[in-house]
Scaffold this motif. Sequence first.
Motif, PDB file in Angstrom:
ATOM      1  N   PRO C 229       0.792  -1.229   0.000  1.00  0.00           N
ATOM      2  CA  PRO C 229       0.000   0.000   0.000  1.00  0.00           C
ATOM      3  C   PRO C 229       0.827   1.284   0.000  1.00  0.00           C
ATOM      4  CG  PRO C 229       0.095  -0.910   2.216  1.00  0.00           C
ATOM      5  CD  PRO C 229       0.804  -1.889   1.335  1.00  0.00           C
ATOM      6  N   SER C 230       2.082   1.276   0.477  1.00  0.00           N
ATOM      7  CA  SER C 230       2.636   2.607   0.748  1.00  0.00           C
ATOM      8  C   SER C 230       4.163   2.682   0.818  1.00  0.00           C
ATOM      9  CB  SER C 230       2.026   3.149   2.040  1.00  0.00           C
ATOM     10  OG  SER C 230       2.239   2.271   3.109  1.00  0.00           O
ATOM     11  N   ILE C 231       4.833   1.956  -0.070  1.00  0.00           N
ATOM     12  CA  ILE C 231       6.279   2.136  -0.193  1.00  0.00           C
ATOM     13  C   ILE C 231       6.575   2.574  -1.624  1.00  0.00           C
ATOM     14  CG2 ILE C 231       8.539   0.978  -0.155  1.00  0.00           C
ATOM     15  CD1 ILE C 231       7.453  -0.840   2.040  1.00  0.00           C
ATOM     16  N   ALA C 232       7.400   3.588  -1.752  1.00  0.00           N
ATOM     17  CA  ALA C 232       7.730   4.102  -3.080  1.00  0.00           C
ATOM     18  C   ALA C 232       9.238   4.170  -3.248  1.00  0.00           C
ATOM     19  CB  ALA C 232       7.129   5.490  -3.277  1.00  0.00           C
ATOM     20  N   VAL C 233       9.704   3.789  -4.433  1.00  0.00           N
ATOM     21  CA  VAL C 233      11.105   3.990  -4.786  1.00  0.00           C
ATOM     22  C   VAL C 233      11.117   4.796  -6.080  1.00  0.00           C
ATOM     23  CG1 VAL C 233      13.294   2.908  -5.401  1.00  0.00           C
ATOM     24  CG2 VAL C 233      11.817   1.835  -3.688  1.00  0.00           C
ATOM     25  N   VAL C 234      11.642   5.987  -6.000  1.00  0.00           N
ATOM     26  CA  VAL C 234      11.737   6.830  -7.183  1.00  0.00           C
ATOM     27  C   VAL C 234      13.179   6.758  -7.686  1.00  0.00           C
ATOM     28  CG1 VAL C 234      11.479   9.133  -8.132  1.00  0.00           C
ATOM     29  CG2 VAL C 234       9.928   8.335  -6.327  1.00  0.00           C
ATOM     30  N   ASP C 235      13.325   6.129  -8.831  1.00  0.00           N
ATOM     31  CA  ASP C 235      14.628   6.006  -9.491  1.00  0.00           C
ATOM     32  C   ASP C 235      14.726   7.168 -10.467  1.00  0.00           C
ATOM     33  OD1 ASP C 235      16.715   5.337 -11.228  1.00  0.00           O
ATOM     34  OD2 ASP C 235      15.692   3.539 -12.016  1.00  0.00           O
ATOM     35  N   PHE C 236      15.634   8.104 -10.174  1.00  0.00           N
ATOM     36  CA  PHE C 236      15.761   9.221 -11.107  1.00  0.00           C
ATOM     37  C   PHE C 236      17.234   9.553 -11.312  1.00  0.00           C
ATOM     38  CE2 PHE C 236      16.861  12.999  -8.560  1.00  0.00           C
ATOM     39  CZ  PHE C 236      16.650  12.526  -7.271  1.00  0.00           C
ATOM     40  N   GLY C 237      17.508  10.201 -12.431  1.00  0.00           N
ATOM     41  CA  GLY C 237      18.890  10.550 -12.712  1.00  0.00           C
ATOM     42  C   GLY C 237      19.024  11.106 -14.123  1.00  0.00           C
ATOM     43  N   SER C 238      20.247  11.271 -14.527  1.00  0.00           N
ATOM     44  CA  SER C 238      20.526  11.856 -15.827  1.00  0.00           C
ATOM     45  C   SER C 238      21.788  11.238 -16.400  1.00  0.00           C
ATOM     46  CB  SER C 238      20.717  13.380 -15.709  1.00  0.00           C
ATOM     47  OG  SER C 238      19.544  13.988 -15.253  1.00  0.00           O
ATOM     48  N   HIS C 239      21.851  11.257 -17.723  1.00  0.00           N
ATOM     49  CA  HIS C 239      23.037  10.760 -18.403  1.00  0.00           C
ATOM     50  C   HIS C 239      23.096  11.467 -19.759  1.00  0.00           C
ATOM     51  CE1 HIS C 239      26.450   8.318 -18.941  1.00  0.00           C
ATOM     52  NE2 HIS C 239      25.915   7.274 -19.558  1.00  0.00           N
ATOM     53  N   THR C 240      24.186  11.240 -20.472  1.00  0.00           N
ATOM     54  CA  THR C 240      24.362  11.931 -21.762  1.00  0.00           C
ATOM     55  C   THR C 240      23.236  11.567 -22.722  1.00  0.00           C
ATOM     56  OG1 THR C 240      25.899  10.140 -22.242  1.00  0.00           O
ATOM     57  CG2 THR C 240      26.843  12.275 -21.679  1.00  0.00           C
ATOM     58  N   PRO C 241      22.836  12.527 -23.533  1.00  0.00           N
ATOM     59  CA  PRO C 241      21.715  12.311 -24.449  1.00  0.00           C
ATOM     60  C   PRO C 241      21.952  11.099 -25.348  1.00  0.00           C
ATOM     61  CG  PRO C 241      22.253  14.638 -24.383  1.00  0.00           C
ATOM     62  CD  PRO C 241      23.338  13.921 -23.629  1.00  0.00           C
ATOM     63  N   GLY C 242      20.866  10.398 -25.625  1.00  0.00           N
ATOM     64  CA  GLY C 242      20.940   9.232 -26.486  1.00  0.00           C
ATOM     65  C   GLY C 242      21.220   7.945 -25.736  1.00  0.00           C
ATOM     66  N   MET C 243      21.324   8.014 -24.443  1.00  0.00           N
ATOM     67  CA  MET C 243      21.571   6.821 -23.628  1.00  0.00           C
ATOM     68  C   MET C 243      20.463   5.786 -23.849  1.00  0.00           C
ATOM     69  SD  MET C 243      20.244   8.091 -19.859  1.00  0.00           S
ATOM     70  CE  MET C 243      20.286   6.463 -19.119  1.00  0.00           C
ATOM     71  N   ALA C 244      20.808   4.517 -23.622  1.00  0.00           N
ATOM     72  CA  ALA C 244      19.796   3.460 -23.710  1.00  0.00           C
ATOM     73  C   ALA C 244      18.847   3.568 -22.519  1.00  0.00           C
ATOM     74  CB  ALA C 244      20.485   2.093 -23.714  1.00  0.00           C
ATOM     75  N   HIS C 245      17.627   3.084 -22.718  1.00  0.00           N
ATOM     76  CA  HIS C 245      16.647   3.188 -21.627  1.00  0.00           C
ATOM     77  C   HIS C 245      16.641   1.905 -20.793  1.00  0.00           C
ATOM     78  CE1 HIS C 245      14.187   6.740 -23.429  1.00  0.00           C
ATOM     79  NE2 HIS C 245      15.478   6.968 -23.383  1.00  0.00           N
ATOM     80  N   THR C 246      17.803   1.427 -20.442  1.00  0.00           N
ATOM     81  CA  THR C 246      17.921   0.180 -19.681  1.00  0.00           C
ATOM     82  C   THR C 246      18.425   0.471 -18.268  1.00  0.00           C
ATOM     83  OG1 THR C 246      20.211  -0.116 -20.365  1.00  0.00           O
ATOM     84  CG2 THR C 246      18.495  -1.091 -21.775  1.00  0.00           C
ATOM     85  N   ASP C 247      18.236  -0.499 -17.414  1.00  0.00           N
ATOM     86  CA  ASP C 247      18.701  -0.402 -16.042  1.00  0.00           C
ATOM     87  C   ASP C 247      20.231  -0.223 -16.022  1.00  0.00           C
ATOM     88  OD1 ASP C 247      17.996  -0.648 -13.175  1.00  0.00           O
ATOM     89  OD2 ASP C 247      19.250  -2.450 -13.259  1.00  0.00           O
ATOM     90  N   GLU C 248      20.936  -0.981 -16.887  1.00  0.00           N
ATOM     91  CA  GLU C 248      22.396  -0.913 -16.926  1.00  0.00           C
ATOM     92  C   GLU C 248      22.854   0.489 -17.349  1.00  0.00           C
ATOM     93  OE1 GLU C 248      20.532  -3.312 -18.371  1.00  0.00           O
ATOM     94  OE2 GLU C 248      20.962  -4.801 -16.811  1.00  0.00           O
ATOM     95  N   ILE C 254      24.308   9.493 -13.474  1.00  0.00           N
ATOM     96  CA  ILE C 254      24.156   9.899 -12.075  1.00  0.00           C
ATOM     97  C   ILE C 254      22.776   9.433 -11.649  1.00  0.00           C
ATOM     98  CG2 ILE C 254      23.778  11.944 -10.623  1.00  0.00           C
ATOM     99  CD1 ILE C 254      26.700  11.487 -11.114  1.00  0.00           C
ATOM    100  N   ARG C 255      22.730   8.558 -10.661  1.00  0.00           N
ATOM    101  CA  ARG C 255      21.462   7.869 -10.357  1.00  0.00           C
ATOM    102  C   ARG C 255      21.171   7.901  -8.851  1.00  0.00           C
ATOM    103  NH1 ARG C 255      19.981   1.689 -12.440  1.00  0.00           N
ATOM    104  NH2 ARG C 255      17.733   1.881 -12.103  1.00  0.00           N
ATOM    105  N   ILE C 256      19.929   8.173  -8.543  1.00  0.00           N
ATOM    106  CA  ILE C 256      19.485   8.175  -7.143  1.00  0.00           C
ATOM    107  C   ILE C 256      18.219   7.341  -7.019  1.00  0.00           C
ATOM    108  CG2 ILE C 256      18.608   9.605  -5.243  1.00  0.00           C
ATOM    109  CD1 ILE C 256      20.342  11.872  -6.111  1.00  0.00           C
ATOM    110  N   HIS C 257      18.215   6.455  -6.029  1.00  0.00           N
ATOM    111  CA  HIS C 257      16.963   5.789  -5.647  1.00  0.00           C
ATOM    112  C   HIS C 257      16.445   6.505  -4.406  1.00  0.00           C
ATOM    113  CE1 HIS C 257      17.416   2.471  -8.452  1.00  0.00           C
ATOM    114  NE2 HIS C 257      18.691   2.402  -8.109  1.00  0.00           N
ATOM    115  N   SER C 258      15.357   7.215  -4.575  1.00  0.00           N
ATOM    116  CA  SER C 258      14.773   7.970  -3.466  1.00  0.00           C
ATOM    117  C   SER C 258      13.622   7.131  -2.915  1.00  0.00           C
ATOM    118  CB  SER C 258      14.292   9.325  -3.981  1.00  0.00           C
ATOM    119  OG  SER C 258      13.863  10.133  -2.925  1.00  0.00           O
TER     120      SER C 258
END
Lengths: 366, 366, 366
Positions: C229-248, C254-258
């Motif tokens: 019901p009430s746990i959230a993990v917000v994975d956000f970050g940035s990388h150079t344009p054109g990066m793949a949309h994969t976890d790796e 630069i990545r943060i799990h909030s």
Amino acid sequence: VAFLRNCWYAAAWSHEIGANLLARTILEVPMVLFRTEEGRPAALLDRCPHRLLPLSLGTKRGDTIECGYHGLTFDCSGRCVRAPGQERIPPAAKVTAYPVAEHLGMLWVWPGDPALADTAKLFDKLPQWALSQGPEPDWGLNCGPYTRVKANYQLLTENLVDPAHVTYVHKSTLGTAAMADIPVETTQIGDTLLVTRWTLDSKAAPILQRFGKWAGNVDRWQYYWLYPPSIAVVDFGSHTPGMAHTDEARDEGIRIHSCHFLTPETEGSTHYFWLQLRNFAQTDVAVSRDITDQFVVAFNEDKVVLEAIQAAEQQPFVTERVKLALDSGSVRLRRTVARMIAEEQALAAVPAASGRGAGNASTLVN
Amino acid sequence: VAFLRNCWYAAAWSHEIGANLLARTILEVPMVLFRTEEGRPAALLDRCPHRLLPLSLGTKRGDTIECGYHGLTFDCSGRCVRAPGQERIPPAAKVTAYPVAEHLGMLWVWPGDPALADTAKLFDKLPQWALSQGPEPDWGLNCGPYTRVKANYQLLTENLVDPAHVTYVHKSTLGTAAMADIPVETTQIGDTLLVTRWTLDSKAAPILQRFGKWAGNVDRWQYYWLYPPSIAVVDFGSHTPGMAHTDEARDEGIRIHSCHFLTPETEGSTHYFWLQLRNFAQTDVAVSRDITDQFVVAFNEDKVVLEAIQAAEQQPFVTERVKLALDSGSVRLRRTVARMIAEEQALAAVPAASGRGAGNASTLVN
Amino acid sequence: VAFLRNCWYAAAWSHEIGANLLARTILEVPMVLFRTEEGRPAALLDRCPHRLLPLSLGTKRGDTIECGYHGLTFDCSGRCVRAPGQERIPPAAKVTAYPVAEHLGMLWVWPGDPALADTAKLFDKLPQWALSQGPEPDWGLNCGPYTRVKANYQLLTENLVDPAHVTYVHKSTLGTAAMADIPVETTQIGDTLLVTRWTLDSKAAPILQRFGKWAGNVDRWQYYWLYPPSIAVVDFGSHTPGMAHTDEARDEGIRIHSCHFLTPETEGSTHYFWLQLRNFAQTDVAVSRDITDQFVVAFNEDKVVLEAIQAAEQQPFVTERVKLALDSGSVRLRRTVARMIAEEQALAAVPAASGRGAGNASTLVN
């Protein structure tokens, strides 16, 4: 709770609304008051229809308000002009707009049927206001600070058709013992109430003696005009004994029109705006400040009494009430307001042709 | 809410009422307490019957109170003696007067049927009080400050028939671990409860050791007298081990009568007056102050516990309660008070010949 | 009020509970949290079954709590182990114990059926946590202060499946105008919700630019995972344009799990625990402090908005709500939680073989 809704109510001093968004609850309706870039006033329901965040917590963008949660943007008519993340604006995305007008240095709103709003219905019993404007005014003007009183508005209005309280509530400011037993006269002209009292050949009130500089006693008058539901003009002053009891004669004395604009916030609280117009020391800023300061003290004496009565009425311990001769103004006032509310509600029960709601509200500037 | 109404209740310390008007709610009735010019106490319902303004916001004029709104003036019997602006005083213009008496340094009121009020019913189980007056008293006296506790009065009274709480609530002041498991004895004499505990051959409480200066252990007694509904006298002290368990023997030790007068303000709050009478250092003002200071600390420990229980009882989360052996005093006390209230209400249901209300109340001074 | 009860909820940071007794209400149940001498956590109903005094006002004695009123003593299972003044402990003298576990630096409680409590059900979607421990961690960790928000927990959780609010609520911290109109994508994997948004070739958020030191624009991602019901993990970050949309690929930027752990206190208030795990400056304490400070500011922006909405929902003035495209996450979340609660309640209506209550609760440490 029954209020008279089809009526202009003072909502804010004009100077309270600049570039900001002002949240103010009027007749239990949360409203946000603001101005367009050109300075035109506007009033919207203070709730974004998306998640209910008060729009007053959002941002003013030009003539619109952007909600502080998701950026829904509304214009002065309550129409949604932008819904971020989608091109189509949902038809239900609108907020109620309330007719609004600027008058007597205040912003007024009309919480009732917008089709009936008309600037011709704004309070027009204060010709002295126009004569207080400009560089060489006939009347000097001073305005009190916005005040919130934790009491039903009718406790405030009945206090303003009641010259008898002055001796006891305003011992240190306006009252004198001499007038305590002088009966008041109550008359009704249409819906308007007039309660008068003349205290003849008596000591002047300290607040007036300073300007009248009378050598001896004076005749004192109190004319309490009450325009239902909740505007009062108290015409009071003094002149040499034996003066005529006419409007013209009163203009020759030291005369103040003390004006009170009362707006229900909730059933138990009231917005209170007041100002005075005087026929002496018209352009003397120090006198304006001094009179304001003295009335702040005096009206705070009323506030203490009326808030204590509101609290006593809300406590479980009740008792039968006694009526006195001095209640004639109060009785008539409450009866008149009750009738006006009943009439309004009877009218509202009849299906009307007029449209209602967002988009129909026109913003009116006087 | 059921309270025992036909009963004298402590309402204020005598020194709390001088030239002022004191507002105090007793059994949910707002009262104004004051004195006549001669010093006789009076208690009226704290509501002007005209507009409900508390009379305590008015002005004392001789032996009368003038209402702060329109000057209606009431004497000590609640009769209106002046109605400004009219000659005829309306018959309904009166306020309830409550029988009142001065006793044990306090002002007492009788919130019930005034026909039954009788100073002979004032609390008379404290012969030491009379012996504490005068220049060479047998008993030293110290009085606590007026205290308001946000808990039902029965949470306070049951705490006063409960020697078992002392070890846990008053760790730092009155309690010792030694007495924790010593059972208490509960007896009932008529409506009066007596809960006793003897802790034999044990370390003295710090508060008493200073005056007893015992070389070794002591016998300690606790006699909790509870006079329903809500007066408690805790007779406690210490003497050399092997002492007789008689009143005379206790007088030979270090002995304190700690007296508690509890008056319901509302269902969830209580006025708390307390004093101590001691058989040592009788005229030493420093000792009086020191004992008062120590009991302020100790009784605040009770206050914290009882207010937390009151709050827990009011929260929606409830649970079944467990009864313990130590509850015998509490159980009997609550049963006795419930019976007294039921008897009073049964009696009130019978039509009485006695009049009631304003004008019938007599002011009684003891 | 309906909550999902058979569920582990974060109740306190581990460091909040040392030698003390911590009172905390979880799902409207007042609990006292503490540790045994060996450091094992325990949770009991915070009410002594004798007189209802909160046990948290008592004293910790070894592995037990002694009530502050009469010394009733309870062990970690809620069993009464001592009743002063009597030898026999009444069978009813017990308090409910709640299953408890320590996990992710927090103490978790299970307010539902203790027979169903299982540490295998603890939140296990954060493998980075284990990699943040030890002297050379792959992930840097920073934890926020315990925060209480006066809003229903679902106002908080829906805010966490809602990338669209960032532009408007977090103007000064996390948001940029560029992303305002980029639609979000909502998917559901079992009960888990995933709301994603990619903002391509755009300016980096100030909070990340400092560490990424990008010369120009970046691709920004927001992956909002919500585990009902009430746990959230917000994975956000940035990388150079054109990066793949994969976890790796995201791990290379630069990545943060909030991470947000939300626990209902009452229907209108929520305990809020949050932490961040980052893949840069892992052991830099100053960076941990700085990120914490910045998120304290940002999450306080949410707090202001959500508390205003809670207040608006509780006021009598209501209005129809509008749904927007950006609500897809919120709608699915509320629907999922409602179904889970309905399923749990249907299950609870079936008579179960499992015992319930004090003594059955096992204390679990992870």
